[in-house]
Design a protein around this motif. Structure first.
Motif, PDB file in Angstrom:
ATOM      1  N   VAL A 112       0.839  -1.200   0.000  1.00 12.83           N
ATOM      2  CA  VAL A 112       0.000   0.000   0.000  1.00 12.83           C
ATOM      3  C   VAL A 112       0.875   1.251   0.000  1.00 12.83           C
ATOM      4  N   LEU A 113       2.009   1.177   0.659  1.00  9.92           N
ATOM      5  CA  LEU A 113       2.918   2.322   0.744  1.00  9.92           C
ATOM      6  C   LEU A 113       3.722   2.526  -0.536  1.00  9.92           C
ATOM      7  N   PHE A 114       4.264   1.436  -1.105  1.00 13.20           N
ATOM      8  CA  PHE A 114       5.234   1.577  -2.181  1.00 13.20           C
ATOM      9  C   PHE A 114       4.655   1.406  -3.585  1.00 13.20           C
ATOM     10  N   VAL A 115       3.644   0.555  -3.752  1.00 12.18           N
ATOM     11  CA  VAL A 115       3.157   0.271  -5.103  1.00 12.18           C
ATOM     12  C   VAL A 115       2.522   1.492  -5.759  1.00 12.18           C
ATOM     13  N   PRO A 116       1.667   2.282  -5.066  1.00 10.25           N
ATOM     14  CA  PRO A 116       1.069   3.431  -5.749  1.00 10.25           C
ATOM     15  C   PRO A 116       2.037   4.585  -6.001  1.00 10.25           C
ATOM     16  N   SER A 117       3.201   4.575  -5.356  1.00 16.39           N
ATOM     17  CA  SER A 117       4.163   5.685  -5.437  1.00 16.39           C
ATOM     18  C   SER A 117       3.513   7.000  -5.013  1.00 16.39           C
ATOM     19  N   PHE A 118       2.593   6.899  -4.062  1.00 17.57           N
ATOM     20  CA  PHE A 118       1.857   8.070  -3.591  1.00 17.57           C
ATOM     21  C   PHE A 118       1.410   7.781  -2.167  1.00 17.57           C
ATOM     22  N   PRO A 119       1.657   8.696  -1.214  1.00 16.44           N
ATOM     23  CA  PRO A 119       1.391   8.387   0.198  1.00 16.44           C
ATOM     24  C   PRO A 119      -0.066   8.500   0.616  1.00 16.44           C
ATOM     25  N   GLY A 120      -0.950   8.918  -0.288  1.00 19.94           N
ATOM     26  CA  GLY A 120      -2.341   9.113   0.085  1.00 19.94           C
ATOM     27  C   GLY A 120      -3.024   7.891   0.665  1.00 19.94           C
ATOM     28  N   PRO A 121      -2.983   6.732  -0.007  1.00 16.99           N
ATOM     29  CA  PRO A 121      -3.688   5.556   0.511  1.00 16.99           C
ATOM     30  C   PRO A 121      -3.210   5.103   1.879  1.00 16.99           C
ATOM     31  N   ILE A 122      -1.905   5.020   2.091  1.00 14.92           N
ATOM     32  CA  ILE A 122      -1.415   4.563   3.395  1.00 14.92           C
ATOM     33  C   ILE A 122      -1.761   5.570   4.476  1.00 14.92           C
ATOM     34  N   SER A 123      -1.816   6.858   4.118  1.00  7.85           N
ATOM     35  CA  SER A 123      -2.201   7.883   5.096  1.00  7.85           C
ATOM     36  C   SER A 123      -3.661   7.714   5.502  1.00  7.85           C
ATOM     37  N   LEU A 124      -4.522   7.437   4.531  1.00  6.44           N
ATOM     38  CA  LEU A 124      -5.935   7.217   4.830  1.00  6.44           C
ATOM     39  C   LEU A 124      -6.118   5.988   5.711  1.00  6.44           C
ATOM     40  N   VAL A 125      -5.395   4.916   5.398  1.00  2.00           N
ATOM     41  CA  VAL A 125      -5.499   3.695   6.195  1.00  2.00           C
ATOM     42  C   VAL A 125      -5.036   3.949   7.627  1.00  2.00           C
ATOM     43  N   ALA A 126      -3.903   4.614   7.785  1.00  2.00           N
ATOM     44  CA  ALA A 126      -3.364   4.894   9.123  1.00  2.00           C
ATOM     45  C   ALA A 126      -4.303   5.790   9.923  1.00  2.00           C
ATOM     46  N   LEU A 127      -4.814   6.834   9.288  1.00  2.11           N
ATOM     47  CA  LEU A 127      -5.736   7.738   9.975  1.00  2.11           C
ATOM     48  C   LEU A 127      -7.007   7.002  10.386  1.00  2.11           C
ATOM     49  N   GLY A 128      -7.553   6.199   9.473  1.00  2.06           N
ATOM     50  CA  GLY A 128      -8.769   5.456   9.787  1.00  2.06           C
ATOM     51  C   GLY A 128      -8.574   4.489  10.933  1.00  2.06           C
ATOM     52  N   TYR A 129      -7.430   3.820  10.951  1.00  2.00           N
ATOM     53  CA  TYR A 129      -7.186   2.846  12.023  1.00  2.00           C
ATOM     54  C   TYR A 129      -7.007   3.541  13.368  1.00  2.00           C
ATOM     55  N   CYS A 130      -6.343   4.687  13.366  1.00  2.00           N
ATOM     56  CA  CYS A 130      -6.185   5.433  14.624  1.00  2.00           C
ATOM     57  C   CYS A 130      -7.537   5.887  15.164  1.00  2.00           C
ATOM     58  N   LEU A 131      -8.412   6.368  14.292  1.00  2.00           N
ATOM     59  CA  LEU A 131      -9.736   6.805  14.718  1.00  2.00           C
ATOM     60  C   LEU A 131     -10.560   5.639  15.260  1.00  2.00           C
ATOM     61  N   LEU A 132     -10.480   4.487  14.596  1.00  2.00           N
ATOM     62  CA  LEU A 132     -11.191   3.305  15.085  1.00  2.00           C
ATOM     63  C   LEU A 132     -10.672   2.879  16.452  1.00  2.00           C
ATOM     64  N   THR A 133      -9.369   2.948  16.640  1.00  2.00           N
ATOM     65  CA  THR A 133      -8.776   2.582  17.935  1.00  2.00           C
ATOM     66  C   THR A 133      -9.248   3.520  19.038  1.00  2.00           C
ATOM     67  N   LEU A 134      -9.229   4.810  18.776  1.00  2.00           N
ATOM     68  CA  LEU A 134      -9.673   5.778  19.779  1.00  2.00           C
ATOM     69  C   LEU A 134     -11.155   5.594  20.113  1.00  2.00           C
ATOM     70  N   PHE A 135     -11.958   5.307  19.112  1.00  2.00           N
ATOM     71  CA  PHE A 135     -13.379   5.060  19.352  1.00  2.00           C
ATOM     72  C   PHE A 135     -13.565   3.816  20.210  1.00  2.00           C
ATOM     73  N   ALA A 136     -12.793   2.772  19.929  1.00  2.00           N
ATOM     74  CA  ALA A 136     -12.895   1.539  20.717  1.00  2.00           C
ATOM     75  C   ALA A 136     -12.491   1.777  22.164  1.00  2.00           C
ATOM     76  N   VAL A 137     -11.437   2.554  22.377  1.00  2.00           N
ATOM     77  CA  VAL A 137     -10.939   2.820  23.731  1.00  2.00           C
ATOM     78  C   VAL A 137     -11.978   3.566  24.564  1.00  2.00           C
ATOM     79  N   SER A 138     -12.825   4.347  23.919  1.00  2.00           N
ATOM     80  CA  SER A 138     -13.826   5.124  24.663  1.00  2.00           C
ATOM     81  C   SER A 138     -14.824   4.252  25.402  1.00  2.00           C
ATOM     82  N   PHE A 139     -14.897   2.974  25.089  1.00  2.00           N
ATOM     83  CA  PHE A 139     -15.826   2.071  25.764  1.00  2.00           C
ATOM     84  C   PHE A 139     -15.170   1.340  26.940  1.00  2.00           C
ATOM     85  N   GLN A 140     -13.906   1.623  27.198  1.00  2.00           N
ATOM     86  CA  GLN A 140     -13.191   0.972  28.287  1.00  2.00           C
ATOM     87  C   GLN A 140     -12.771   2.013  29.336  1.00  2.00           C
ATOM     88  N   ASP A 141     -12.568   1.541  30.547  1.00  2.00           N
ATOM     89  CA  ASP A 141     -12.145   2.438  31.632  1.00  2.00           C
ATOM     90  C   ASP A 141     -10.646   2.715  31.595  1.00  2.00           C
TER      91      ASP A 141
END
Length: 396
Positions: free
Chosen positions: A190-219
């Motif tokens: 995903v990082l090297f084949v497109p020769s463009f950082p957009g896709p990997i940036s979207l994947v990383a951002l999306g995963y971070c947001l999902l992680t933060l949302f999941a953490v909100s349900f735990q103490d």
């Protein structure tokens, strides 16, 4: 004649094996023999974990089966979070049929098969290998992940300048991170084949947001949760047991080198990244075939995740279809293809054969995988060399 015979055998194996495994997924409870797990065993565990997570229970400290990172529970919620386990089994079965159909379509289309006989042969490969059925019967994730992974990577490779394709591909790749042990090695592509950082940036951002949302349900805080997850998953990964074979974690654990598990896995992952960058312009299927083997070896997997080997199988078929060459690559690819398929034909030998024959079978299978990996590495090197030579000729 060989292909016709193979098609008949593979069709019979597909009907019997998949029929049995769908029965396990939907209705099976008690195992039919002592080495067989109960029906939908992993789906039931995932269903429990998703419900417990969103109820606020500290699953990493209280449940030994909680080996997935926080974002996984958010990604699984649409399938498991709003249903009781009975209806969830039916929804899982329906989506499995859709995913398997999509996987067969992509594989046949990408294989280069140009006759009805060849297309039938390739179409039966995903259905007749033991890993597909094992994943279905257990309610595992890989049958759902493979078509999304393939479509996402192929979109990035073939539509490099289309923004809509990048967004769709990023969403598909993000969804495969529901099981990072499968999909993380492919992020190098995903990082090297497109020769463009957009896709990997979207994947990383999306995963971070999902992680933060999941953490909100735990103490607990994010750092505490990640620490607990790592401790829980590491303890499970080194425990051999039924089907947990042929990976770095088990090998190092059996040698008493548990402290080397994390650095060795990371070193292998980084080596794959360096190799992927240096060979980013070669055939995408060779890249995916090599990455699939690394994904199979780099961390904890059970036998249903052997479905990853479908990717190098298709790669071998594509190489064999090229026809005669100076170095007989097509013949070697055909031999390796036949050996790999023979050892992966359902129901497989790991649980079918008695000791010590199941160990002999496993060693033989791993040796074929390693030889095939070396062959694909050689193919990538040869393509890279030809491309470099062609670039020099154009320059002169």
């Amino acid at each position: 004649m060989l292909m016709r015979a193979a098609i008949v055998i593979m069709a019979m194996a597909s009907v019997v094996w998949l029929g049995y495994q769908f029965w396990r997924l939907l209705w099976g409870s008690a195992p039919i023999w002592h080495t067989s797990p109960t029906g939908a065993v992993d789906l039931k565990l995932l269903h429990q974990l998703v419900h417990e997570w969103f109820a606020g229970r500290p699953v990493y400290r209280e449940l030994s089966t909680a080996v997935h990172p926080p974002a996984t529970y958010v990604l699984l919620w649409p399938m498991l979070g709003w249903l009781e386990v009975g209806p969830a089994r039916w929804l899982w079965a329906v989506t499995t049929v859709v995913a398997l159909t999509a996987l067969v379509y992509v594989v046949v289309r990408e294989s280069g098969a140009d006759s009805s006989l060849e297309r039938a042969f390739v179409a039966l490969i995903p259905c007749s290998i033991y890993a597909t059925g094992a994943a279905i019967g257990n309610g595992q994730l890989i049958v759902h992940l493979l078509p999304m992974l393939l479509v996402g990577l192929l979109l990035l490779h073939r539509r490099r300048r289309e923004r809509q394709a990048h967004v769709l591909a990023s969403a598909l790749i993000l969804a495969t991170l529901v099981k990072p042990t499968i999909s993380v090695p492919f992020l190098w592509l995903v990082l090297f084949v497109p020769s463009f950082p957009g896709p990997i940036s979207l994947v990383a951002l999306g995963y971070c947001l999902l992680t933060l949302f999941a953490v909100s349900f735990q103490d607990s805080t994010l750092t505490v949760l990640l620490h607990d997850w790592n401790a829980r998953s590491s303890s499970v990964a080194v425990a051999g047991g039924q089907g947990n074979v042929a990976n770095l974690h088990v090998w190092l654990g059996s040698l008493g080198l548990k402290e080397w598990i994390l650095p060795t896995s990371l070193a292998l992952l980084l080596a794959l990244g360096l190799w992927s960058y240096r060979h980013r312009h070669v055939d995408i299927w060779i890249l995916m075939g090599v990455t699939a083997y690394v994904a199979r070896f780099w961390t904890y997997h059970r036998w249903y995740d052997d479905a990853l080997i479908l990717l190098p199988i298709v790669t071998l078929f594509r190489i064999a279809k090229r026809g005669p060459s100076d170095h007989a690559e097509d013949v070697i690819a055909g031999v390796l293809l036949g050996a790999t398929l023979l050892l992966m034909l359902a129901p497989g030998g790991l649980f079918l054969l008695p000791p010590p024959w199941n160990t002999v079978y496993l060693v033989g299978q791993v040796m074929v995988w390693i030889v095939t990996l070396l062959f694909l590495l050689g193919q990538a090197q040869a393509e890279n060399r030809m491309r470099t030579a062609g670039t020099k000729e154009v320059g002169t």
